[in-house]
Design a protein around this motif. Sequence first.
Motif, PDB file in Angstrom:
ATOM      1  N   HIS A  64     -13.924  10.682 -12.668  1.00 14.81           N
ATOM      2  CA  HIS A  64     -14.849   8.894 -13.123  1.00 14.81           C
ATOM      3  C   HIS A  64     -14.540   7.516 -12.484  1.00 14.81           C
ATOM      4  CE1 HIS A  64     -15.431   6.650 -16.757  1.00 14.81           C
ATOM      5  NE2 HIS A  64     -14.611   6.164 -16.931  1.00 14.81           N
ATOM      6  N   HIS A  65     -13.375   7.803 -11.623  1.00 16.27           N
ATOM      7  CA  HIS A  65     -12.635   6.578 -11.048  1.00 16.27           C
ATOM      8  C   HIS A  65     -13.163   6.334  -9.469  1.00 16.27           C
ATOM      9  CE1 HIS A  65     -10.298   5.560 -15.165  1.00 16.27           C
ATOM     10  NE2 HIS A  65     -11.263   5.119 -15.150  1.00 16.27           N
ATOM     11  N   GLY A 178     -10.872   4.174 -21.857  1.00 13.28           N
ATOM     12  CA  GLY A 178     -10.205   3.909 -20.723  1.00 13.28           C
ATOM     13  C   GLY A 178      -9.847   2.411 -21.402  1.00 13.28           C
ATOM     14  N   HIS A 220      -5.569   5.859 -20.781  1.00 11.00           N
ATOM     15  CA  HIS A 220      -6.299   5.391 -20.773  1.00 11.00           C
ATOM     16  C   HIS A 220      -6.700   6.733 -20.143  1.00 11.00           C
ATOM     17  CE1 HIS A 220      -8.656   2.440 -17.967  1.00 11.00           C
ATOM     18  NE2 HIS A 220      -9.498   3.789 -17.323  1.00 11.00           N
ATOM     19  N   GLU A 224     -10.085   9.758 -20.943  1.00 14.14           N
ATOM     20  CA  GLU A 224     -10.887   9.647 -20.408  1.00 14.14           C
ATOM     21  C   GLU A 224     -11.025  11.067 -19.408  1.00 14.14           C
ATOM     22  OE1 GLU A 224     -11.648   5.729 -17.936  1.00 14.14           O
ATOM     23  OE2 GLU A 224     -13.148   5.378 -20.054  1.00 14.14           O
TER      24      GLU A 224
END
Length: 252
Positions: A64-65, A178, A220, A224
Amino acid sequence: MIDRATLVDYCNALLDSAAFQDYCPNGLQVEGRASISLLVTGVTASQALLDAAVAADADMLLVHHGYFWKGEPAVITGIKQRRLKTLLSNELNLLAYHLPLDVHATLGNNAQLAQLMGWSISGGLEPDNPRSVGLYGELARSMSGSELAADLARVLQREPLHIAGSDRPIKRVAWCTGAAQGYIDKAIALGADAFVTGEISEPTVHAARENGIHFFSAGHHATERYGVRALGEHLASHFGIEHRFIDMDNPV
Ligand SMILES: [Zn+2]
């Protein structure tokens, strides 16, 4: 085994990634080997996750990041050099989806959080935005702030920080995974009794107290984990490849 281009094209279409204005490129960020039989997923492409994916002999890491955030230094030094060196020297593909993976109607972080928590979805946190990142809905039965805190702790395996801006029971809940503490005003505008997100800032406490809303900072990372895991499971069954979700704990 599936070829990289087929998998990437499929993901881009599934998540409608071209339709998003985002802070990073979505899709294939670093090109590795041409065919994929083991897909590893995780929240953030940290060095620890890269090392775990290499140790598992993954062909592709889906996160995701990812990298290349708007405004970050362009030079390849320090942790950025080490991360890219790990990917390139191991021919490990890096695939990353940020907002498209928050928003997807079933696989997205926000939809997945609702499913895990048992919340029904009534609509978007930004009612006029068809790609609203956050959502809101009604609880099956109203509950107190401490009951919702306990529910979050049980499902996410992490104690949330609860700012009890009100002692009213919670029926309508709004959420955005997030770092969406800045969206508390959108939750207030929707008449939500509670707003759940991943992070908190100093002004969030005052906003919660002065507007009389329950606020929960539930992590966060913790909020997520589920979108990327759901996407990995979907890809594994769609293409008949192996998938492993690797959770690198992060207290924030
Ligand atoms: Zn995030």
